[in-house]
Design an enzyme around this catalytic site. Sequence first.
Site, PDB file in Angstrom:
ATOM      1  N   GLU A  79      -1.842   1.214  -9.455  1.00 14.71           N
ATOM      2  CA  GLU A  79      -1.699   1.991  -8.209  1.00 14.71           C
ATOM      3  C   GLU A  79      -0.218   2.018  -7.904  1.00 14.71           C
ATOM      4  OE1 GLU A  79      -4.076   3.418  -6.543  1.00 14.71           O
ATOM      5  OE2 GLU A  79      -5.902   2.409  -7.161  1.00 14.71           O
ATOM      6  N   LEU A  80       0.434   3.142  -8.159  1.00 12.68           N
ATOM      7  CA  LEU A  80       1.902   3.164  -8.077  1.00 12.68           C
ATOM      8  C   LEU A  80       2.377   4.013  -6.890  1.00 12.68           C
ATOM      9  CD1 LEU A  80       2.444   3.468 -11.922  1.00 12.68           C
ATOM     10  CD2 LEU A  80       2.216   1.403 -10.541  1.00 12.68           C
ATOM     11  N   LYS A 112      -1.359 -12.752  -7.502  1.00 10.86           N
ATOM     12  CA  LYS A 112       0.092 -12.947  -7.340  1.00 10.86           C
ATOM     13  C   LYS A 112       0.568 -11.930  -6.312  1.00 10.86           C
ATOM     14  CE  LYS A 112       3.987 -12.065  -8.097  1.00 10.86           C
ATOM     15  NZ  LYS A 112       4.908 -11.776  -6.964  1.00 10.86           N
ATOM     16  N   THR A 115       0.030  -7.737  -6.297  1.00  5.75           N
ATOM     17  CA  THR A 115       0.028  -6.857  -5.119  1.00  5.75           C
ATOM     18  C   THR A 115       1.420  -6.703  -4.497  1.00  5.75           C
ATOM     19  OG1 THR A 115      -0.622  -8.757  -3.772  1.00  5.75           O
ATOM     20  CG2 THR A 115      -2.388  -7.330  -4.543  1.00  5.75           C
ATOM     21  N   PRO A 116       1.599  -5.612  -3.712  1.00  4.71           N
ATOM     22  CA  PRO A 116       2.889  -5.332  -3.082  1.00  4.71           C
ATOM     23  C   PRO A 116       2.965  -5.893  -1.656  1.00  4.71           C
ATOM     24  CG  PRO A 116       1.474  -3.468  -2.775  1.00  4.71           C
ATOM     25  CD  PRO A 116       0.631  -4.532  -3.415  1.00  4.71           C
ATOM     26  N   TRP A 117       4.041  -5.541  -0.954  1.00  2.74           N
ATOM     27  CA  TRP A 117       4.288  -6.147   0.357  1.00  2.74           C
ATOM     28  C   TRP A 117       3.957  -5.236   1.533  1.00  2.74           C
ATOM     29  CZ3 TRP A 117       7.513  -2.553   2.245  1.00  2.74           C
ATOM     30  CH2 TRP A 117       8.385  -1.912   1.357  1.00  2.74           C
ATOM     31  N   CYS A 130       2.454   4.065   0.233  1.00  5.41           N
ATOM     32  CA  CYS A 130       2.496   4.721  -1.076  1.00  5.41           C
ATOM     33  C   CYS A 130       2.127   6.198  -0.965  1.00  5.41           C
ATOM     34  CB  CYS A 130       1.539   4.015  -2.016  1.00  5.41           C
ATOM     35  SG  CYS A 130      -0.084   3.785  -1.287  1.00  5.41           S
ATOM     36  N   SER A 161       3.177 -10.263  -3.323  1.00  5.30           N
ATOM     37  CA  SER A 161       4.627  -9.994  -3.360  1.00  5.30           C
ATOM     38  C   SER A 161       5.404 -11.138  -2.739  1.00  5.30           C
ATOM     39  CB  SER A 161       4.932  -8.708  -2.601  1.00  5.30           C
ATOM     40  OG  SER A 161       6.321  -8.626  -2.365  1.00  5.30           O
ATOM     41  N   GLU A 162       6.500 -11.473  -3.368  1.00  2.76           N
ATOM     42  CA  GLU A 162       7.382 -12.540  -2.857  1.00  2.76           C
ATOM     43  C   GLU A 162       7.974 -12.175  -1.500  1.00  2.76           C
ATOM     44  OE1 GLU A 162       7.626 -10.718  -5.528  1.00  2.76           O
ATOM     45  OE2 GLU A 162       9.689 -10.200  -6.083  1.00  2.76           O
ATOM     46  N   GLU A 216      10.698   8.610  -4.463  1.00  2.00           N
ATOM     47  CA  GLU A 216      10.025   7.910  -3.365  1.00  2.00           C
ATOM     48  C   GLU A 216      11.069   7.116  -2.574  1.00  2.00           C
ATOM     49  OE1 GLU A 216       7.586   4.451  -4.400  1.00  2.00           O
ATOM     50  OE2 GLU A 216       6.045   5.221  -3.038  1.00  2.00           O
TER      51      GLU A 216
HETATM   52  N1  LIG Z   1      -0.859   3.508  -4.991  1.00  2.00           N
HETATM   53  C1  LIG Z   1      -1.090   2.568  -4.093  1.00  2.00           C
HETATM   54  O1  LIG Z   1      -2.217   2.350  -3.681  1.00  2.00           O
HETATM   55  C2  LIG Z   1       0.044   1.733  -3.549  1.00  2.00           C
HETATM   56  C3  LIG Z   1      -0.192   0.924  -2.438  1.00  2.00           C
HETATM   57  C4  LIG Z   1       0.855   0.172  -1.937  1.00  2.00           C
HETATM   58  C5  LIG Z   1       2.112   0.226  -2.528  1.00  2.00           C
HETATM   59  N2  LIG Z   1       2.327   1.016  -3.606  1.00  2.00           N
HETATM   60  C6  LIG Z   1       3.663   1.121  -4.208  1.00  2.00           C
HETATM   61  O2  LIG Z   1       4.267  -0.163  -4.266  1.00  2.00           O
HETATM   62  C7  LIG Z   1       5.680  -0.028  -4.208  1.00  2.00           C
HETATM   63  C8  LIG Z   1       6.221  -1.008  -3.212  1.00  2.00           C
HETATM   64  O3  LIG Z   1       5.792  -2.288  -3.495  1.00  2.00           O
HETATM   65  P1  LIG Z   1       6.742  -3.374  -4.162  1.00  2.00           P
HETATM   66  O4  LIG Z   1       8.165  -3.098  -3.840  1.00  2.00           O
HETATM   67  O5  LIG Z   1       6.155  -4.692  -3.823  1.00  2.00           O
HETATM   68  O6  LIG Z   1       6.547  -3.083  -5.711  1.00  2.00           O
HETATM   69  P2  LIG Z   1       7.102  -3.957  -6.931  1.00  2.00           P
HETATM   70  O7  LIG Z   1       6.722  -3.211  -8.147  1.00  2.00           O
HETATM   71  O8  LIG Z   1       8.499  -4.342  -6.734  1.00  2.00           O
HETATM   72  O9  LIG Z   1       6.264  -5.314  -6.827  1.00  2.00           O
HETATM   73  C9  LIG Z   1       4.849  -5.322  -6.811  1.00  2.00           C
HETATM   74  C10 LIG Z   1       4.354  -6.662  -7.334  1.00  2.00           C
HETATM   75  O10 LIG Z   1       4.685  -6.764  -8.712  1.00  2.00           O
HETATM   76  C11 LIG Z   1       5.324  -8.012  -8.966  1.00  2.00           C
HETATM   77  N3  LIG Z   1       6.196  -7.860 -10.136  1.00  2.00           N
HETATM   78  C12 LIG Z   1       7.484  -7.443 -10.173  1.00  2.00           C
HETATM   79  N4  LIG Z   1       7.930  -7.443 -11.453  1.00  2.00           N
HETATM   80  C13 LIG Z   1       6.899  -7.838 -12.235  1.00  2.00           C
HETATM   81  C14 LIG Z   1       6.733  -8.011 -13.640  1.00  2.00           C
HETATM   82  N5  LIG Z   1       7.714  -7.779 -14.497  1.00  2.00           N
HETATM   83  N6  LIG Z   1       5.529  -8.407 -14.095  1.00  2.00           N
HETATM   84  C15 LIG Z   1       4.503  -8.641 -13.249  1.00  2.00           C
HETATM   85  N7  LIG Z   1       4.608  -8.506 -11.898  1.00  2.00           N
HETATM   86  C16 LIG Z   1       5.789  -8.104 -11.409  1.00  2.00           C
HETATM   87  C17 LIG Z   1       6.041  -8.295  -7.650  1.00  2.00           C
HETATM   88  O11 LIG Z   1       6.386  -9.654  -7.569  1.00  2.00           O
HETATM   89  C18 LIG Z   1       4.989  -7.869  -6.649  1.00  2.00           C
HETATM   90  O12 LIG Z   1       4.009  -8.865  -6.477  1.00  2.00           O
HETATM   91  C19 LIG Z   1       5.944   1.391  -3.835  1.00  2.00           C
HETATM   92  O13 LIG Z   1       6.355   2.137  -4.965  1.00  2.00           O
HETATM   93  C20 LIG Z   1       4.588   1.885  -3.357  1.00  2.00           C
HETATM   94  O14 LIG Z   1       4.404   3.262  -3.455  1.00  2.00           O
HETATM   95  C21 LIG Z   1       1.312   1.765  -4.122  1.00  2.00           C
HETATM   96  N1  LIG Z   2      -3.653   2.633   4.404  1.00  2.68           N
HETATM   97  C1  LIG Z   2      -3.477   1.927   3.188  1.00  2.68           C
HETATM   98  C2  LIG Z   2      -2.488   2.608   2.293  1.00  2.68           C
HETATM   99  C3  LIG Z   2      -2.203   1.756   1.136  1.00  2.68           C
HETATM  100  C4  LIG Z   2      -1.001   2.208   0.419  1.00  2.68           C
HETATM  101  O1  LIG Z   2       0.153   1.998   0.701  1.00  2.68           O
END
Ligand SMILES: NC(=O)c1ccc[n+]([C@@H]2O[C@H](COP(=O)([O-])OP(=O)(O)OC[C@H]3O[C@@H](n4cnc5c(N)ncnc54)[C@H](O)[C@@H]3O)[C@@H](O)[C@H]2O)c1
Ligand SMILES: NCCCC=O
Length: 504
Positions: free
Chosen positions: A260-261, A185, A159-161, A295, A187-188, A394
């Site tokens: 989910e990117l 796992k 998951t992300p942060w 996102c 986000s750090e 983005e």
């Molecule tokens: N579509 C959606 O629902 C949605 C929701 C929230 C965020 N996002 C997207 O997330 C991004 C921001 O989040 P972020 O900066 O945390 O993304 P990120 O890709 O940097 O990190 C996401 C997760 O992946 C892990 N990760 C990184 N490298 C990895 C690897 N090689 N293998 C496995 N895991 C790894 C990270 O530690 C973190 O837990 C933005 O692009 C945003 O649009 C999408």
């Molecule tokens: N409101 C939740 C949106 C999740 C994506 O970033």
Amino acid sequence: MAIPNMRIPSRQLFIDGEWREPVKKNRLPVINPATEEIIGDIPASTAEDVDIAVKAARRALGRNDWGSTTGAQRAKYLRAIAAKVLEKRPELATLETIDNGKPWFEAASDIDDVVACFEYYADLAEALDSKSKTEVKLHLDSFKTHVYKEPLGVVGLITPWNYPLLMTTWKVAPALAAGCAAVLKPSELASITSLELGEICREVGLPPGALNILTGLGHEAGSPLVSHPDVDKIAFTGSGPTGIKIMTAAAQLVKPVTLELGGKSPLVVFDDIPNIDIAVEWTLFGCFWTNGQICSATSRLIIQDTIASQFLDRLLEWTKNIKISDPLEEDCKLGPVISRGQYEKVLKLISTAKNEGATILYGGERPQHLKKGYYIQPTIITDVDTSMEIWKEEVFGPVLCVKTFKTEEEAIELANDTKYGLGAAILSKDLERCERFTKAFQSGIVWINCSQPCFWQPPWGGKKRSGFGRELGEWSLENYLNIKQVTQYVSDEPWAFYKSPSKL
Ligand SMILES: NC(=O)c1ccc[n+]([C@@H]2O[C@H](COP(=O)([O-])OP(=O)(O)OC[C@H]3O[C@@H](n4cnc5c(N)ncnc54)[C@H](O)[C@@H]3O)[C@@H](O)[C@H]2O)c1
Ligand SMILES: NCCCC=O
Ligand code: NA
């Protein structure tokens, strides 16, 4: 607003129902983006911890206390988790705010969504009991077939942060409802509340190994989880480049993934909007909510030329009125972005836009009254060309770029002029036109006369390079279920495909 004087709980990894030091004993600093201060640390897992956690998850599936539970039994755990989260709402919201930088009231509303999500998937877990075995009608009487829906197995959740505990919940709640055992796992950059979920699971007595929580870096902890041969699926939310790495690694094991990117979603505004202030507020909320780190943020405003000038004037007035402050302050509506890296990335995208010939109509800098913290003013950029980076990439920060259009066709073309396909929004009084745009938008989500409201019952996800698969609603439960066909021969007659030796 009474905010408790919080200390960051010092936690280890949550594995097999207990707190466990990472094998390599390393830790990562936790930084409050509003102050740039280190406020604690989290454990940093590596491949060794991943293996221990995956084994714990596998054991949980083999034990009766988790692997043989009914949906109704799992629902009790999910409701107990929801109740505990609710009980701890103020402290969880504060932890989220000091870890992530989002305004406290937004963090508190995320926690409300977390509670609702666990309760919702409790209901779906219960309903699964009556749907887990269904008969399939055949054209032959000699066979009977039914379909079982069973837990997919051990699932890796990454998951992300930007919505730390909420993005965790979007995966953990349906995975547990389905009966999977999970290794999470987070986000750090924002793991604190996900670790607190571990403590909540311990307090409610979730069977050991059903949920394991490994904090750490992506390449050290996330990557071995994706490549682990005993993990049956990866559900990922994060950036496009990481999504590509995950899909590539998972492909080596033919492991299913949902991705989910990111996004670069459009907001199309027509001149028939009945109230300019209402439209302006949705425009702001669509892009600047959660400090612009959503996102699905509608970060490209596509406005009809006939009202562009009047609309932008009003947009500026509203933007200047946004309170930017420490996110713990009451009425804060814009806090810092998550990290120094993100701060520098956003400012660089703004300066590139300027160098490419765009106009920074408002913002683009650190707010003068805030000397520390990763704060960036809400920024509005005009004179944008579709070849510019600011139009295409983005930003994931409070940056809105603007283009005008004359005709519906032009508006659609601009809206779909992106590699992404997560959200899209239209503001117009003409509902037939809204319907035409709904069909034409290349996206997984459409908002009509609003932007961003997000509920747990409908599906969430994108197309194009925003990924594939759907979270939330009943769609998410399906991500964590194996569909098993069971066919039984019910005739007393021999099959008679081979010649019987007795007749030779
Ligand atoms: N579509 C959606 O629902 C949605 C929701 C929230 C965020 N996002 C997207 O997330 C991004 C921001 O989040 P972020 O900066 O945390 O993304 P990120 O890709 O940097 O990190 C996401 C997760 O992946 C892990 N990760 C990184 N490298 C990895 C690897 N090689 N293998 C496995 N895991 C790894 C990270 O530690 C973190 O837990 C933005 O692009 C945003 O649009 C999408
Ligand atoms: N409101 C939740 C949106 C999740 C994506 O970033
Ligand atoms: Na942080």
